[in-house]
Scaffold this motif. Structure first.
Motif, PDB file in Angstrom:
ATOM      1  N   LYS A   1       0.864  -1.176   0.000  1.00 49.03           N
ATOM      2  CA  LYS A   1       0.000   0.000   0.000  1.00 49.03           C
ATOM      3  C   LYS A   1       0.896   1.220   0.000  1.00 49.03           C
ATOM      4  CE  LYS A   1      -3.878  -1.565   2.731  1.00 49.03           C
ATOM      5  NZ  LYS A   1      -4.570  -1.404   4.002  1.00 49.03           N
ATOM      6  N   LEU A   2       0.496   2.192  -0.773  1.00 45.57           N
ATOM      7  CA  LEU A   2       1.240   3.438  -0.834  1.00 45.57           C
ATOM      8  C   LEU A   2       0.402   4.529  -0.180  1.00 45.57           C
ATOM      9  CD1 LEU A   2       3.833   4.735  -1.926  1.00 45.57           C
ATOM     10  CD2 LEU A   2       2.552   5.329  -3.966  1.00 45.57           C
ATOM     11  N   HIS A   3       0.944   5.148   0.843  1.00 46.25           N
ATOM     12  CA  HIS A   3       0.287   6.260   1.527  1.00 46.25           C
ATOM     13  C   HIS A   3       0.997   7.526   1.077  1.00 46.25           C
ATOM     14  CE1 HIS A   3      -1.569   3.342   4.263  1.00 46.25           C
ATOM     15  NE2 HIS A   3      -0.389   2.733   4.183  1.00 46.25           N
ATOM     16  N   ALA A   4       0.241   8.576   0.803  1.00 48.50           N
ATOM     17  CA  ALA A   4       0.850   9.795   0.280  1.00 48.50           C
ATOM     18  C   ALA A   4       0.245  11.026   0.924  1.00 48.50           C
ATOM     19  CB  ALA A   4       0.667   9.864  -1.231  1.00 48.50           C
TER      20      ALA A   4
ATOM     21  N   PRO B   1       2.346  15.253  -5.021  1.00 47.10           N
ATOM     22  CA  PRO B   1       2.794  14.517  -3.831  1.00 47.10           C
ATOM     23  C   PRO B   1       3.909  15.242  -3.091  1.00 47.10           C
ATOM     24  CG  PRO B   1       3.614  13.475  -5.815  1.00 47.10           C
ATOM     25  CD  PRO B   1       2.705  14.577  -6.261  1.00 47.10           C
TER      26      PRO B   1
ATOM     27  N   PHE C   1       5.728  10.217   0.711  1.00 48.05           N
ATOM     28  CA  PHE C   1       5.205   8.877   0.513  1.00 48.05           C
ATOM     29  C   PHE C   1       5.608   7.990   1.683  1.00 48.05           C
ATOM     30  CE2 PHE C   1       5.670  10.060  -4.050  1.00 48.05           C
ATOM     31  CZ  PHE C   1       4.343   9.920  -4.407  1.00 48.05           C
TER      32      PHE C   1
ATOM     33  N   GLU D   1      -6.719  10.938  -5.997  1.00 44.76           N
ATOM     34  CA  GLU D   1      -6.924   9.730  -6.808  1.00 44.76           C
ATOM     35  C   GLU D   1      -6.344   9.919  -8.207  1.00 44.76           C
ATOM     36  OE1 GLU D   1      -7.934   6.972  -5.525  1.00 44.76           O
ATOM     37  OE2 GLU D   1      -8.448   7.873  -3.602  1.00 44.76           O
TER      38      GLU D   1
ATOM     39  N   PHE E   1      -2.605   9.343  -8.001  1.00 40.86           N
ATOM     40  CA  PHE E   1      -2.237   7.922  -8.029  1.00 40.86           C
ATOM     41  C   PHE E   1      -2.416   7.351  -9.437  1.00 40.86           C
ATOM     42  CE2 PHE E   1      -2.915   7.980  -3.343  1.00 40.86           C
ATOM     43  CZ  PHE E   1      -1.677   7.483  -2.985  1.00 40.86           C
TER      44      PHE E   1
ATOM     45  N   LEU F   1       0.539   8.348 -11.517  1.00 38.09           N
ATOM     46  CA  LEU F   1       1.724   7.554 -11.174  1.00 38.09           C
ATOM     47  C   LEU F   1       1.655   6.184 -11.840  1.00 38.09           C
ATOM     48  CD1 LEU F   1       2.252   8.275  -7.380  1.00 38.09           C
ATOM     49  CD2 LEU F   1       3.784   8.878  -9.248  1.00 38.09           C
ATOM     50  N   LYS F   2       0.463   5.629 -11.920  1.00 37.13           N
ATOM     51  CA  LYS F   2       0.309   4.301 -12.520  1.00 37.13           C
ATOM     52  C   LYS F   2       0.367   4.337 -14.039  1.00 37.13           C
ATOM     53  CE  LYS F   2      -2.050   2.182  -8.684  1.00 37.13           C
ATOM     54  NZ  LYS F   2      -3.254   1.534  -8.199  1.00 37.13           N
TER      55      LYS F   2
ATOM     56  N   ILE G   1       8.769   4.884  -7.663  1.00 44.20           N
ATOM     57  CA  ILE G   1       7.627   5.763  -7.367  1.00 44.20           C
ATOM     58  C   ILE G   1       8.088   7.200  -7.166  1.00 44.20           C
ATOM     59  CG2 ILE G   1       5.884   6.301  -5.620  1.00 44.20           C
ATOM     60  CD1 ILE G   1       5.568   3.264  -5.262  1.00 44.20           C
TER      61      ILE G   1
END
Length: 129
Positions: A4-7, A15, A18, A92, A95, A98-99, A119
């Motif tokens: 899980k990535l928390h930001a 961002p 992280f 969102e 994220f 980033l993906k 990341i």
């Protein structure tokens, strides 16, 4: 491997910090780790996973108003600003951007350090250069 990535992100969805945890670890762990990195802000937007009384109290102690909906298992509902909560879509979108980097979306790196480095590199190129 599941992570899980928390930001932490600013108001524009860029961002700032992280933190990566194992996939089965609760979101409270990520919240506690990022609590010290919080910049000066008026509001913090978060999803239901970050709903905890201790986290809300810690935010209030720092002068930050939480905008986090309550978990469904709460006995009494928590009030939050629904109009402001809609702005969480910017996080969102961050994220999602980033993906767009295939290496991150498919998680080619087995080593968590190499994955976290990818990341941070992607975030730097996409949002800060």
């Amino acid at each position: 491997m599941n992570t899980k990535l928390h930001a932490l992100a600013d108001a524009n969805g860029r961002p700032l910090s992280f933190f990566m945890t194992a996939g089965q670890v609760s979101d409270y762990t990520g919240a506690a780790a990022l609590l010290d990195d919080l910049p000066k802000a008026q509001w913090l937007l978060g999803d239901r996973g970050y709903d905890a009384d201790w986290f809300r109290d810690a935010l209030q102690a720092k002068g930050i108003q939480p905008c986090i909906p309550g978990r469904k298992s709460r006995n009494e509902p928590v009030k939050y600003d629904k109009r402001r909560y809609r702005r969480r879509s910017r996080i969102e979108i961050m994220f999602g951007r980033l993906k767009d980097w295939r290496r991150i979306a498919t998680r080619y790196d087995r080593c968590p350090t190499a994955f976290f480095s990818a990341i941070t590199l992607a975030a730097t190129v996409i949002f800060w250069l």
